[in-house]
Scaffold this motif. Structure first.
Motif, PDB file in Angstrom:
ATOM      1  N   THR A 186       0.831  -1.211   0.000  1.00 11.48           N
ATOM      2  CA  THR A 186       0.000   0.000   0.000  1.00 11.48           C
ATOM      3  C   THR A 186       0.861   1.255   0.000  1.00 11.48           C
ATOM      4  O   THR A 186       0.608   2.202  -0.766  1.00 11.48           O
ATOM      5  CB  THR A 186      -0.922   0.013   1.233  1.00 11.48           C
ATOM      6  OG1 THR A 186      -1.742  -1.158   1.227  1.00 11.48           O
ATOM      7  CG2 THR A 186      -1.825   1.245   1.209  1.00 11.48           C
ATOM      8  N   LYS A 187       1.902   1.282   0.846  1.00 10.26           N
ATOM      9  CA  LYS A 187       2.787   2.442   0.898  1.00 10.26           C
ATOM     10  C   LYS A 187       3.491   2.656  -0.438  1.00 10.26           C
ATOM     11  O   LYS A 187       3.658   3.784  -0.902  1.00 10.26           O
ATOM     12  CB  LYS A 187       3.821   2.258   2.008  1.00 10.26           C
ATOM     13  CG  LYS A 187       3.226   2.320   3.411  1.00 10.26           C
ATOM     14  CD  LYS A 187       4.313   2.151   4.462  1.00 10.26           C
ATOM     15  CE  LYS A 187       3.722   2.217   5.870  1.00 10.26           C
ATOM     16  NZ  LYS A 187       4.762   2.028   6.917  1.00 10.26           N
ATOM     17  N   GLN A 190       1.052   4.195  -2.893  1.00  4.56           N
ATOM     18  CA  GLN A 190       0.834   5.608  -2.596  1.00  4.56           C
ATOM     19  C   GLN A 190       2.030   6.452  -3.004  1.00  4.56           C
ATOM     20  O   GLN A 190       1.875   7.576  -3.478  1.00  4.56           O
ATOM     21  CB  GLN A 190       0.534   5.769  -1.105  1.00  4.56           C
ATOM     22  CG  GLN A 190      -0.808   5.160  -0.693  1.00  4.56           C
ATOM     23  CD  GLN A 190      -1.018   5.136   0.814  1.00  4.56           C
ATOM     24  OE1 GLN A 190      -0.092   5.374   1.587  1.00  4.56           O
ATOM     25  NE2 GLN A 190      -2.243   4.839   1.237  1.00  4.56           N
ATOM     26  N   SER A 195      -3.997   6.681  -5.181  1.00  6.88           N
ATOM     27  CA  SER A 195      -4.786   6.905  -3.967  1.00  6.88           C
ATOM     28  C   SER A 195      -5.601   5.653  -3.663  1.00  6.88           C
ATOM     29  O   SER A 195      -6.664   5.428  -4.227  1.00  6.88           O
ATOM     30  CB  SER A 195      -5.709   8.116  -4.157  1.00  6.88           C
ATOM     31  OG  SER A 195      -6.487   8.323  -3.016  1.00  6.88           O
ATOM     32  N   ASN A 197      -6.438   2.684  -0.282  1.00  5.24           N
ATOM     33  CA  ASN A 197      -6.212   2.354   1.120  1.00  5.24           C
ATOM     34  C   ASN A 197      -5.826   0.893   1.291  1.00  5.24           C
ATOM     35  O   ASN A 197      -5.971   0.074   0.380  1.00  5.24           O
ATOM     36  CB  ASN A 197      -7.433   2.703   1.974  1.00  5.24           C
ATOM     37  CG  ASN A 197      -8.670   1.932   1.560  1.00  5.24           C
ATOM     38  OD1 ASN A 197      -8.621   0.737   1.264  1.00  5.24           O
ATOM     39  ND2 ASN A 197      -9.811   2.607   1.534  1.00  5.24           N
TER      40      ASN A 197
END
Length: 227
Positions: A186-187, A190, A195, A197
């Motif tokens: 996820t990081k 991003q 975008s 979560n």
């Protein structure tokens, strides 16, 4: 200022869309400003009947959300009405009030002293309502990006295509960093400008068997020795 309930607003909007003039509606229902009718109509067109429902009493917006709204308005040189519609804020005057507070007292004033004093229970409720509101905005934006799509099947097909695009990127990340779990993935997404979560990433990885598997070590005892 007269407050109108959900049923009355829905009735006014439907009559306006059926051809009743704004002047007649203002006079009949005692509406002070014709912009209210335009605002209700725009919300009905974008969010359906949900857009006309009254917010939970005492609903509070997070200070960071207020700043994000005002920043978007400035960047896009949007009116208060357009900004309110974009962020699903029922009353454009709310945003105008935030702008006055920002201009007069600075960013910190948008958070408010009472926010710090809120109980953990109320904070949790506000957070859940904020997430729900963000989800409605995301769904509405997805719908608006699909021209001439009116059925649910087509909408979910488009959402599936978005998941497939994210899946392709996740596979590329896993090739480079095989040990990455869903939070690290996820990081990385991003950082690449996507975008998304961690819950969505975890779902996609689970559906495609891309999560890290925990190795199990079998212990055996032979001749009194642990192997």
């Amino acid at each position: 200022m007269t407050k109108f309930n959900f049923e009355t607003k829905l009735e006014i909007v439907k009559r306006y869309l059926d051809g009743t003039s704004v002047s007649d509606l203002k006079k009949e229902y005692g509406i002070a400003n014709h912009f209210s009718i335009f605002n209700w109509t725009d919300r009905y067109k974008k969010f359906g009947v949900e857009g006309l429902k009254v917010r939970t009493p005492g609903y509070e917006y997070d200070g960071n959300f207020k700043l994000a709204v005002l920043k978007w308005k400035k960047i896009n040189q949007a009116t208060y009405s357009r900004t309110a519609l974009h962020f699903d804020i029922s009353n454009p005057g709310t945003i105008a009030n935030w702008q006055k507070i920002l201009d007069k007292s600075g960013q910190l004033a948008l958070f408010g002293r009472h926010n710090i004093q809120n109980s953990s229970e109320k904070t949790l409720i506000n957070k859940l309502e904020q997430e729900n509101q963000n989800l409605r905005i995301e769904i509405a934006q997805l719908k608006n990006s699909l021209p001439n799509v009116t059925n649910t099947n087509a909408f979910f097909e488009e959402k599936k295509q978005c998941d497939n695009q994210i899946l392709a990127i996740i596979k590329d990340i896993k090739k480079q960093y095989n040990s990455y779990g869903y939070r690290s993935v996820t990081k990385e997404l991003q950082q690449r400008g996507y975008s998304v979560n961690h819950k969505r990433v975890l779902r996609i990885m689970n559906e495609n068997d891309l999560t890290c598997k925990t190795k199990k070590h079998n212990l055996t005892i032979s001749d009194g020795l642990l192997q």
